[in-house]
Design a protein around this motif. Structure first.
Motif, PDB file in Angstrom:
ATOM      1  N   GLY A   1       0.871  -1.110  -0.060  1.00 33.10           N
ATOM      2  CA  GLY A   1       0.115   0.145   0.022  1.00 33.10           C
ATOM      3  C   GLY A   1       0.681   1.326  -0.013  1.00 33.10           C
ATOM      4  O   GLY A   1       0.062   2.413  -0.073  1.00 33.10           O
ATOM      5  N   GLU A   2       2.136   1.270  -0.095  1.00 31.14           N
ATOM      6  CA  GLU A   2       2.876   2.467  -0.160  1.00 31.14           C
ATOM      7  C   GLU A   2       2.888   2.999  -1.516  1.00 31.14           C
ATOM      8  O   GLU A   2       2.890   2.352  -2.501  1.00 31.14           O
ATOM      9  CB  GLU A   2       4.386   2.098   0.544  1.00 31.14           C
ATOM     10  N   PRO A   3       3.420   4.171  -1.580  1.00 28.38           N
ATOM     11  CA  PRO A   3       3.504   4.641  -3.136  1.00 28.38           C
ATOM     12  C   PRO A   3       4.715   4.097  -3.696  1.00 28.38           C
ATOM     13  O   PRO A   3       5.495   3.361  -3.215  1.00 28.38           O
ATOM     14  CB  PRO A   3       3.892   6.242  -2.749  1.00 28.38           C
ATOM     15  N   GLN A   4       4.512   4.142  -5.050  1.00 35.98           N
ATOM     16  CA  GLN A   4       5.484   3.562  -5.871  1.00 35.98           C
ATOM     17  C   GLN A   4       6.869   4.048  -5.577  1.00 35.98           C
ATOM     18  O   GLN A   4       7.915   3.158  -5.424  1.00 35.98           O
ATOM     19  CB  GLN A   4       5.163   3.991  -7.327  1.00 35.98           C
ATOM     20  N   VAL A   5       7.068   5.365  -5.462  1.00 40.86           N
ATOM     21  CA  VAL A   5       8.517   5.674  -5.177  1.00 40.86           C
ATOM     22  C   VAL A   5       8.358   6.455  -3.890  1.00 40.86           C
ATOM     23  O   VAL A   5       7.705   7.604  -3.783  1.00 40.86           O
ATOM     24  CB  VAL A   5       9.336   6.666  -6.106  1.00 40.86           C
ATOM     25  N   LEU A   6       9.021   6.312  -2.808  1.00 37.96           N
ATOM     26  CA  LEU A   6       8.748   6.772  -1.701  1.00 37.96           C
ATOM     27  C   LEU A   6      10.194   7.383  -0.827  1.00 37.96           C
ATOM     28  O   LEU A   6      11.169   6.544  -0.609  1.00 37.96           O
ATOM     29  CB  LEU A   6       7.889   5.950  -0.279  1.00 37.96           C
ATOM     30  N   GLU A   7      10.236   8.429  -0.586  1.00 35.47           N
ATOM     31  CA  GLU A   7      11.596   9.141  -0.210  1.00 35.47           C
ATOM     32  C   GLU A   7      11.191   9.615   1.210  1.00 35.47           C
ATOM     33  O   GLU A   7      10.255  10.297   1.612  1.00 35.47           O
ATOM     34  CB  GLU A   7      11.968  10.139  -0.813  1.00 35.47           C
ATOM     35  N   PHE A   8      12.215   9.388   2.215  1.00 33.68           N
ATOM     36  CA  PHE A   8      12.237   9.722   3.680  1.00 33.68           C
ATOM     37  C   PHE A   8      13.259  10.826   3.774  1.00 33.68           C
ATOM     38  O   PHE A   8      14.649  10.498   3.466  1.00 33.68           O
ATOM     39  CB  PHE A   8      12.327   8.610   4.426  1.00 33.68           C
ATOM     40  N   PHE A   9      13.052  11.898   4.442  1.00 28.26           N
ATOM     41  CA  PHE A   9      14.021  12.884   4.746  1.00 28.26           C
ATOM     42  C   PHE A   9      13.825  13.594   5.864  1.00 28.26           C
ATOM     43  O   PHE A   9      12.683  13.495   6.271  1.00 28.26           O
ATOM     44  CB  PHE A   9      14.071  13.877   3.683  1.00 28.26           C
ATOM     45  N   SER A  10      14.677  14.494   6.324  1.00 26.58           N
ATOM     46  CA  SER A  10      14.479  15.317   7.527  1.00 26.58           C
ATOM     47  C   SER A  10      15.178  16.741   7.206  1.00 26.58           C
ATOM     48  O   SER A  10      16.304  16.727   6.622  1.00 26.58           O
ATOM     49  CB  SER A  10      14.993  14.837   8.711  1.00 26.58           C
ATOM     50  N   PHE A  11      14.511  17.878   7.445  1.00 25.16           N
ATOM     51  CA  PHE A  11      15.185  19.280   7.424  1.00 25.16           C
ATOM     52  C   PHE A  11      16.371  19.418   8.414  1.00 25.16           C
ATOM     53  O   PHE A  11      16.998  20.458   8.154  1.00 25.16           O
ATOM     54  CB  PHE A  11      13.823  20.234   7.516  1.00 25.16           C
ATOM     55  N   PHE A  12      16.473  18.493   9.214  1.00 22.74           N
ATOM     56  CA  PHE A  12      17.403  18.488  10.139  1.00 22.74           C
ATOM     57  C   PHE A  12      18.750  17.725   9.844  1.00 22.74           C
ATOM     58  O   PHE A  12      19.849  17.766  10.506  1.00 22.74           O
ATOM     59  CB  PHE A  12      16.892  18.205  11.636  1.00 22.74           C
ATOM     60  N   CYS A  13      18.658  17.100   8.784  1.00 19.14           N
ATOM     61  CA  CYS A  13      19.682  15.918   8.334  1.00 19.14           C
ATOM     62  C   CYS A  13      20.588  16.571   7.352  1.00 19.14           C
ATOM     63  O   CYS A  13      20.073  16.962   6.409  1.00 19.14           O
ATOM     64  CB  CYS A  13      18.991  14.948   7.741  1.00 19.14           C
ATOM     65  N   PRO A  14      21.841  16.812   7.770  1.00 20.91           N
ATOM     66  CA  PRO A  14      22.878  17.536   6.991  1.00 20.91           C
ATOM     67  C   PRO A  14      22.753  16.692   5.488  1.00 20.91           C
ATOM     68  O   PRO A  14      23.092  17.131   4.446  1.00 20.91           O
ATOM     69  CB  PRO A  14      24.372  17.347   7.577  1.00 20.91           C
ATOM     70  N   HIS A  15      23.024  15.321   5.631  1.00 21.73           N
ATOM     71  CA  HIS A  15      23.071  14.632   4.468  1.00 21.73           C
ATOM     72  C   HIS A  15      21.689  15.094   3.372  1.00 21.73           C
ATOM     73  O   HIS A  15      21.992  14.691   2.222  1.00 21.73           O
ATOM     74  CB  HIS A  15      23.169  13.109   4.496  1.00 21.73           C
ATOM     75  N   CYS A  16      20.704  14.945   4.007  1.00 16.77           N
ATOM     76  CA  CYS A  16      19.214  15.408   3.266  1.00 16.77           C
ATOM     77  C   CYS A  16      19.432  16.591   2.520  1.00 16.77           C
ATOM     78  O   CYS A  16      19.045  16.615   1.470  1.00 16.77           O
ATOM     79  CB  CYS A  16      18.220  15.501   4.129  1.00 16.77           C
ATOM     80  N   TYR A  17      20.286  17.540   3.305  1.00 17.54           N
ATOM     81  CA  TYR A  17      20.377  18.699   2.630  1.00 17.54           C
ATOM     82  C   TYR A  17      21.165  18.687   1.501  1.00 17.54           C
ATOM     83  O   TYR A  17      20.796  19.277   0.418  1.00 17.54           O
ATOM     84  CB  TYR A  17      20.947  19.843   3.490  1.00 17.54           C
ATOM     85  N   GLU A  18      22.258  18.013   1.367  1.00 20.84           N
ATOM     86  CA  GLU A  18      23.149  17.916   0.299  1.00 20.84           C
ATOM     87  C   GLU A  18      22.436  16.985  -0.840  1.00 20.84           C
ATOM     88  O   GLU A  18      22.543  17.409  -1.970  1.00 20.84           O
ATOM     89  CB  GLU A  18      24.345  17.169   0.680  1.00 20.84           C
ATOM     90  N   PHE A  19      21.744  16.208  -0.212  1.00 21.74           N
ATOM     91  CA  PHE A  19      20.947  15.137  -1.340  1.00 21.74           C
ATOM     92  C   PHE A  19      20.052  15.975  -2.047  1.00 21.74           C
ATOM     93  O   PHE A  19      19.712  15.649  -3.280  1.00 21.74           O
ATOM     94  CB  PHE A  19      20.084  14.230  -0.510  1.00 21.74           C
ATOM     95  N   GLU A  20      19.272  17.030  -1.395  1.00 25.80           N
ATOM     96  CA  GLU A  20      18.353  17.734  -2.030  1.00 25.80           C
ATOM     97  C   GLU A  20      18.662  18.816  -2.674  1.00 25.80           C
ATOM     98  O   GLU A  20      18.490  19.357  -3.775  1.00 25.80           O
ATOM     99  CB  GLU A  20      17.066  18.250  -0.932  1.00 25.80           C
TER     100      GLU A  20
END
Length: 209
Positions: free
Chosen positions: A37-56
């Motif tokens: 039941g999850e979306p086809q492509v599901l991404e998890f992130f956090s605005f507090f995560c330095p790696h997520c900042y670089e990723f995005e």
């Protein structure tokens, strides 16, 4: 004749590279308990995560992934609340507001910058101010959405999805509730190679049963 032969060899090599298969346990991992039941492509992130900042914001992985997918592919992005202390849950609810209002792309850059670069977003009030300005809405519209049933449901949906896939860290991307892209198994010889391979793996996993 030699020129034709070399040209053919070049075409074969190019085809082989583009048709390269990815390996379970290396570029991706098959989940032991698929999350239905999850979306086809599901991404998890956090605005507090330095790696997520670089990723995005630096590598633009999310954008590259989206550009390489079929037009009818559903791509969903959820915020996690286990980073950022007390503000983690608050920002997760603000992200639910963004989802409900359809302003995710508008608020993503200023929220990332305000939390990680300028540190101007430090509490619910400054978060609201930054959100309202970026989204082009009124404070009243923000409050109405914040307290709505839809937003509360989206918060619960994000929390449940993280539990369903047994999320251990971010950034993370799952495909069809069954596969997870393995960040550590991708080509890191250059940023471009990493980003392109990431997108190719997601596209490949969409074709797997």
């Amino acid at each position: 004749m030699k020129k034709i032969w070399f040209a053919l060899v070049g075409l074969v090599l190019a085809f082989s590279a583009s048709a390269a298969q990815f390996t379970d346990g290396q570029q991706y991992v098959t989940m032991q308990k698929p999350a239905t039941g999850e979306p086809q492509v599901l991404e998890f992130f956090s605005f507090f995560c330095p790696h997520c900042y670089e990723f995005e914001r630096v590598w633009h992985v999310s954008d590259t992934v989206k550009k390489g997918l079929p037009a009818d592919t559903k791509v969903t992005k959820y915020h996690v609340e286990f980073l950022g202390g007390d503000m983690g849950k608050t920002v997760t609810q603000a992200w639910a507001v963004a989802m409900a209002l359809g302003v995710e792309e508008k608020v993503t850059p200023p929220l990332f910058d305000g939390i990680q670069k300028t540190q101007t977003i430090t509490d619910p009030a400054s978060l609201k101010d930054a959100f309202v300005k970026a989204a082009g809405i009124t404070p009243e519209q923000y409050d109405a959405a914040w307290n709505s049933f839809v937003v509360k449901s989206l918060v619960a949906q994000q929390e449940k999805a993280a539990q369903d896939v047994d999320l251990r860290g971010v950034p993370a991307m799952f495909v069809n509730g069954k596969y997870m892209v393995n960040n550590g198994g991708l080509d890191t010889s250059s940023m471009d190679n990493y980003v392109q391979q990431y997108a190719n793996v997601v596209k490949f996993l969409l074709t797997q049963k």
